[in-house]
Write an enzyme that holds these catalytic residues in place. Structure first.
Site, PDB file in Angstrom:
ATOM      1  N   CYS A 382       0.828  -1.207   0.000  1.00 53.31           N
ATOM      2  CA  CYS A 382       0.000   0.000   0.000  1.00 53.31           C
ATOM      3  C   CYS A 382       0.866   1.262   0.000  1.00 53.31           C
ATOM      4  O   CYS A 382       1.474   1.559  -1.029  1.00 53.31           O
ATOM      5  CB  CYS A 382      -1.009  -0.047   1.141  1.00 53.31           C
ATOM      6  N   HIS A 508      -3.665  -5.085   0.273  1.00 49.93           N
ATOM      7  CA  HIS A 508      -3.054  -5.617   1.504  1.00 49.93           C
ATOM      8  C   HIS A 508      -3.085  -7.146   1.509  1.00 49.93           C
ATOM      9  O   HIS A 508      -4.065  -7.735   1.980  1.00 49.93           O
ATOM     10  CB  HIS A 508      -3.829  -5.112   2.724  1.00 49.93           C
ATOM     11  N   GLU A 510      -1.629  -9.137   3.402  1.00 49.01           N
ATOM     12  CA  GLU A 510      -1.604  -9.677   4.767  1.00 49.01           C
ATOM     13  C   GLU A 510      -2.998  -9.967   5.306  1.00 49.01           C
ATOM     14  O   GLU A 510      -3.150 -10.746   6.243  1.00 49.01           O
ATOM     15  CB  GLU A 510      -0.844  -8.723   5.704  1.00 49.01           C
TER      16      GLU A 510
END
Ligand code: GLN
Length: 532
Positions: A382, A508, A510
């Protein structure tokens, strides 16, 4: 089957790990073949944590449907491997908002709108709809905060009412802390007794007590707590600190938490938990063959919770590569072009973290220049991707003042900029590009080799975007767009093919890494580092 509702409350102190206990119990029930979801009720007035500073609240977790939520939802997804949604996180702010909107529409037909029954009804509606709308076998609802807080009173009252209405279909697990008083060489149960009393005063008798402690809990203590708290002896479950949160389901299984819960819900005769895949992960996670050193460059390094999902993604990817990821967090504010080599010495790979605002930006850019020029494996997320774009524009394309307009609106090279539809938005909360978007992966790229698919879906939380007016310049100079949003044409992944491993995403990754499905970008990044 009628949905069963389990409530997880906490007493004595915050930070006891209600989320991990809820997720571990859910995992055990799921591994016996039940469909389970977990919900978090947060007693604060914010509509969601979107406008909260990470120092207040840690990471904001984003769901597929674009809800900005508490970081515990990340644990729920990582443990269960099942996506959550807006309905899995409800705050007091949202409860009040919908009650007040109903009042304005005149739906209360002239009645005085009150905490009981209107707020409590709205809380119950939000809990029950997970059962009615999604038909889960079990809904576990974690009540944020600590029993006794003024803020949580309406939630506990809603729990009391639901138990009264649904009887055996409801169950309350109360998590407390048993401190060790060193001078007396003793574990103390009084705080637990008091917090159970406080629950009882509010009309809720816990069915199961989970006792967090740093020292083993003797049988005598279990008996004493059982007697003083009106809880059966085998429903007093000790929970000692575990070396990793991923061991907690196994510890809770050994203490028969799932068995006791199922018995009390009248759900006996289910198959034994099948934790084969979970145990395979644990086996690899606990027995790494080598260690890799990775640096995370961000600005919230004093508060690792701000990067919770990234840290966990490294745990998953480490296990997948059979190595331990030794992660060091670096304060980007302290990094300069002059000290970057010294600061990051010994790091075999670097991740530049997401974030907002100007603080620490130049340190992130200096870091990226260093890893790009020194062929050190790099993953940007990001803001990390936006910094990689700015760095490339400045140092390779020669646009000296290139920047994101978030940081410098007057730059002559707006390589990262707001899209038209964001330019006139003035509200801050819930107005970013949020949730899962499709991304087309360009053939013959690192991204294609990593994902092994041509279309993926990843979650976003940002306002600014790569400025496509510059795409040609970037590609000619060696930074390629390898992931593109098929609807908007927005650049979602960039990479440098001449570099050993340099990739960054606007989304993202994650947020989608789970124990049983480690994220391919993290797996590939750790793999590339392990080869070095
Ligand atoms: N601040 C940047 C934006 O809003 C990046 C956000 C992030 O890293 N999540 O676009």
């Amino acid at each position: 089957m009628d949905t069963k509702y389990i409530f997880v409350t906490g007493g004595v102190t915050s930070s006891l790990g209600k989320g991990i206990i809820a997720a571990s119990l859910a995992k055990l029930l799921q591994s016996r073949g039940l469909s389970v979801t977990i919900q978090k009720l947060d007693p604060y007035i914010n509509i969601d944590p979107d406008t909260l500073n990470p120092y207040e609240h840690g990471e904001c977790y984003v769901t597929n449907d674009g809800a900005v939520t508490d970081l515990d939802l990340g644990h729920y997804e990582r443990f269960l491997g099942v996506p959550t949604s807006q309905d899995n996180n409800v705050t007091t702010g949202r409860i009040y908002q919908s009650v007040i909107e109903k009042e304005r529409r005149g739906e209360y037909l002239g009645k005085t709108v009150q905490i009981i029954p209107h707020i409590t009804d709205e809380i119950k509606r939000n809990i029950k709809q997970l059962g009615t709308k999604y038909k889960y076998d079990v809904v576990i609802t974690e009540i944020g905060g600590t029993v006794g807080d003024i803020e949580s009173l309406p939630y506990i009252e809603a729990v009391r009412q639901m138990r009264w209405e649904l009887g055996k279909r409801c169950l309350c697990v109360h998590l407390t802390y048993v401190p060790y008083v060193a001078a007396a060489h003793e574990l103390k149960t009084k705080p637990t007794q008091h917090s159970v009393k406080s629950l009882q005063e509010q009309g809720v008798q816990p069915d199961v007590l989970v006792l967090r402690a740093e020292h083993p809990i003797s049988d005598d203590i279990r008996k004493k707590v059982a007697l003083f708290c009106n809880v059966e002896r085998d429903a007093v479950i000790p929970c000692l600190d575990a070396p990793t949160i991923y061991q907690v389901p196994i510890l809770m299984q050994a203490e028969k938490l799932d068995e006791v819960v199922l018995r009390k819900l009248g759900m006996e005769n289910l198959p034994e938990p099948n934790l084969t895949e979970w145990n395979k992960f644990l086996e690899k996670f606990c027995n790494p063959k080598k260690t890799v050193k990775i640096g995370l460059v961000g600005k919230y390094v004093e508060l690792p919770d701000a990067y919770k999902s990234i840290l966990e993604s490294f745990n998953h990817a480490g296990a997948a590569n059979e190595c331990k990821v030794d992660l060091t967090l670096f304060q980007s504010e302290n990094i300069t072009a002059e000290n970057v080599a010294d600061t990051l010495k010994g790091m075999q790979g670097i991740l530049v973290a997401p974030g907002f605002g100007e603080r620490g930006i130049e340190g992130k850019i200096a870091t990226i220049k260093y890893v790009r020029e020194n062929n050190i494996p790099f993953l940007g997320i990001c803001l990390g991707m936006q910094c990689a774009v700015v760095e490339f524009a400045r140092d390779v394309l020669g646009f000296k003042d290139a920047h994101s307009t978030e940081i410098n609106p007057k730059t002559t090279h707006k390589v990262v900029d707001l899209m038209e539809d964001q330019k006139y938005v003035t509200d801050k909360g819930g107005t970013m590009r949020l949730g899962a978007y499709k991304c087309h992966i360009v053939e013959n790229t690192l991204a294609a080799a990593i994902y092994k698919k041509s279309e993926i879906k990843e979650r976003h939380r940002h306002r600014y975007e790569f400025n496509n007016e510059y795409l040609k310049d970037f590609e000619q100079a060696g930074m390629k767009a390898s992931g593109i949003n098929p609807e908007s044409g927005l650049v979602e992944i960039v990479e440098i093919p001449s570099h050993r491993f340099f990739i960054a995403s606007q989304f993202h990754p994650e947020l989608q890494s789970t124990v049983q499905n480690p994220h391919p970008l993290f797996v590939a990044f750790v793999g590339a580092v392990a080869e070095s």
